[in-house]
Design a protein around this motif. Structure first.
Motif, PDB file in Angstrom:
ATOM      1  N   ALA A   1      41.892  40.867  46.627  1.00  0.00           N
ATOM      2  CA  ALA A   1      42.040  39.932  45.514  1.00  0.00           C
ATOM      3  C   ALA A   1      42.364  40.669  44.221  1.00  0.00           C
ATOM      4  CB  ALA A   1      40.756  39.117  45.346  1.00  0.00           C
ATOM      5  N   ARG A   2      41.731  41.808  44.024  1.00  0.00           N
ATOM      6  CA  ARG A   2      41.992  42.606  42.826  1.00  0.00           C
ATOM      7  C   ARG A   2      43.462  43.034  42.778  1.00  0.00           C
ATOM      8  NH1 ARG A   2      38.314  46.251  43.851  1.00  0.00           N
ATOM      9  NH2 ARG A   2      36.719  44.807  43.125  1.00  0.00           N
ATOM     10  N   GLY A   3      44.003  43.439  43.922  1.00  0.00           N
ATOM     11  CA  GLY A   3      45.404  43.832  43.963  1.00  0.00           C
ATOM     12  C   GLY A   3      46.346  42.657  43.810  1.00  0.00           C
ATOM     13  N   LEU A   4      45.982  41.514  44.368  1.00  0.00           N
ATOM     14  CA  LEU A   4      46.834  40.325  44.261  1.00  0.00           C
ATOM     15  C   LEU A   4      46.920  39.821  42.824  1.00  0.00           C
ATOM     16  CD1 LEU A   4      45.687  38.349  47.432  1.00  0.00           C
ATOM     17  CD2 LEU A   4      47.883  39.512  47.114  1.00  0.00           C
ATOM     18  N   SER A   5      45.897  40.096  42.035  1.00  0.00           N
ATOM     19  CA  SER A   5      45.902  39.623  40.652  1.00  0.00           C
ATOM     20  C   SER A   5      47.069  40.195  39.865  1.00  0.00           C
ATOM     21  CB  SER A   5      44.579  39.975  39.961  1.00  0.00           C
ATOM     22  OG  SER A   5      44.460  41.380  39.761  1.00  0.00           O
ATOM     23  N   VAL A   6      47.513  41.396  40.224  1.00  0.00           N
ATOM     24  CA  VAL A   6      48.642  42.025  39.541  1.00  0.00           C
ATOM     25  C   VAL A   6      49.903  41.180  39.703  1.00  0.00           C
ATOM     26  CG1 VAL A   6      50.100  44.091  39.485  1.00  0.00           C
ATOM     27  CG2 VAL A   6      47.630  44.309  39.862  1.00  0.00           C
ATOM     28  N   PHE A   7      49.990  40.448  40.810  1.00  0.00           N
ATOM     29  CA  PHE A   7      51.152  39.609  41.097  1.00  0.00           C
ATOM     30  C   PHE A   7      50.925  38.156  40.700  1.00  0.00           C
ATOM     31  CE2 PHE A   7      51.393  43.291  43.775  1.00  0.00           C
ATOM     32  CZ  PHE A   7      52.744  43.630  43.776  1.00  0.00           C
TER      33      PHE A   7
END
Length: 375
Positions: free
Chosen positions: A40-46
């Motif tokens: 989820a933390r990585g998806l937030s960048v997108f």
């Protein structure tokens, strides 16, 4: 999915519109919780929002704080029993109705299930199943016998979910092969490795102790083999992890330094200081704690099982998980060999660089893009 596949997936995912909202399931009991927050933390960048539906048991105060720290995650919490728990099926039906109601209300672009049975629900959105573990493969690896007849419904429900899913992924090729062997062929099955952020786990000044981290009550982790040998080892052993089984009961440990359950921030300095990390696992589809130890430059002593061989071959000492004597011999030898500790720690650190959060997020964005395109 190879590293080149992930890189290609990253380019493709970045060039396409990512999903607006993903309905994702999780439980707060094991490594899936850590995986979900990292993803989820990585998806937030997108710009991807995650509606996180939890089951299994209530979240701890620390876990609620972790969710609150992720600005793109909205929590929907429940206490429904999970499909691998004792007599869960009434709860599985109720949680299925709850999930369908969430989908109808939230209108996500896709559903990401970190379980199996609910994939057979009449979803309006495309459905991804990620095979983190399963009771059948756990039973075969740990108990080394056929699953009792009382779990036949579990086998049937998991197979139905896998057959209904639009796409199935796993964190290791070994786990994907297990699923196909035990349930049904998955010609479109994908492998996307799990990951941990390098900013949290880093090598520190190494000290003379052995560390192990995991659900102490879970026979798959086989931490008991380490505990039984602790009195005969030249270095002290520190164990972090939950001792209370979610179904009731707990385990006792003597001869080791018990750290209890620690949050990732609390664990990081222990990994940084540990010279040796030992996990003689009988069953471990990926092993996030092993990755955390490798990121911290620990010398790894691991159970010799297909998944850990796949991920750490050449960067760890492997021992037969059913031979406590062999484990003791290897640990005694390693504790007296400082150059070997440093060499293994450096190899583990180098290997850990293959499992980056960016690659994991790219891999999932590529799967999400494929599902949305085909729906």
């Amino acid at each position: 999915m190879t590293d080149s596949d992930c890189s290609k997936g990253c380019d493709e995912a970045a060039a396409s519109t990512p999903p607006r909202l993903v309905l994702m399931t999780a439980d707060p009991i094991g490594g899936v919780w850590t995986y979900v927050l990292e993803l989820a933390r990585g998806l937030s960048v997108f710009g991807v929002e995650v509606a996180l539906a939890t089951m299994g048991q209530p979240l701890s105060q620390e876990q609620r704080r972790e969710v609150a720290d992720e600005g793109n995650v909205t929590l929907y919490e429940s206490r429904y029993r999970l499909e691998w728990m004792e007599d869960p099926w009434a709860d599985v039906e109720q949680s299925g109705a709850w999930l369908l109601e969430l989908e109808n209300r939230l209108r996500p672009d896709l559903v990401h299930l970190n379980g199996y049975a609910h994939a057979a629900l009449p979803w309006q959105s495309p459905c991804l199943v990620v095979a983190h573990s399963c009771l059948l493969s756990w039973w075969q690896a740990v108990r080394r016998e056929e699953l009792p007849s009382r779990y036949h419904q579990y086998r049937e429900r998991v197979a139905q979910g896998l057959a209904a899913a639009d796409l199935v992924a796993a964190p290791s090729a070994a786990m994907l092969q297990n699923i196909q062997k035990l349930y049904l062929p998955l010609p479109e099955g994908r492998v996307v490795h799990n990951a941990r952020s390098r900013t949290r786990f880093r090598p520190g000044h190494k000290q003379d102790f052995i560390l192990s981290v995991g659900r102490v009550w879970d026979e798959a982790k086989n931490i008991g083999a380490l505990v039984r040998n602790a009195y005969d080892l030249p270095w002290p052993v520190y164990v972090a992890g939950e001792i209370n089984h979610p179904g009731g009961g707990s385990v006792t440990m003597e001869g080791v330094n018990r750290l209890g359950f620690l949050s990732p921030d609390e664990l990081a300095p222990w990994y940084a200081a540990a010279s040796v990390y030992a996990l003689p696992a009988r069953y471990e589809p990926f092993g996030l704690t092993v990755l955390e130890a490798a990121l911290s430059g620990c010398a790894l002593v691991l159970g010799d099982i297909p998944s850990l061989r796949e991920l750490w071959d050449g960067a760890a000492i492997f021992v037969d998980p059913n031979s406590p004597d062999r484990l003791q011999e290897e640990l005694c030898r390693l504790c007296t060999d400082r150059p070997r500790q440093e060499s293994l720690g450096n190899k583990a650190l180098a290997q850990s660089r293959k499992f980056t959060a960016a690659k994991m997020v790219a891999g999932y964005l590529a799967l999400y893009r494929q599902l949305c395109r085909e729906s």
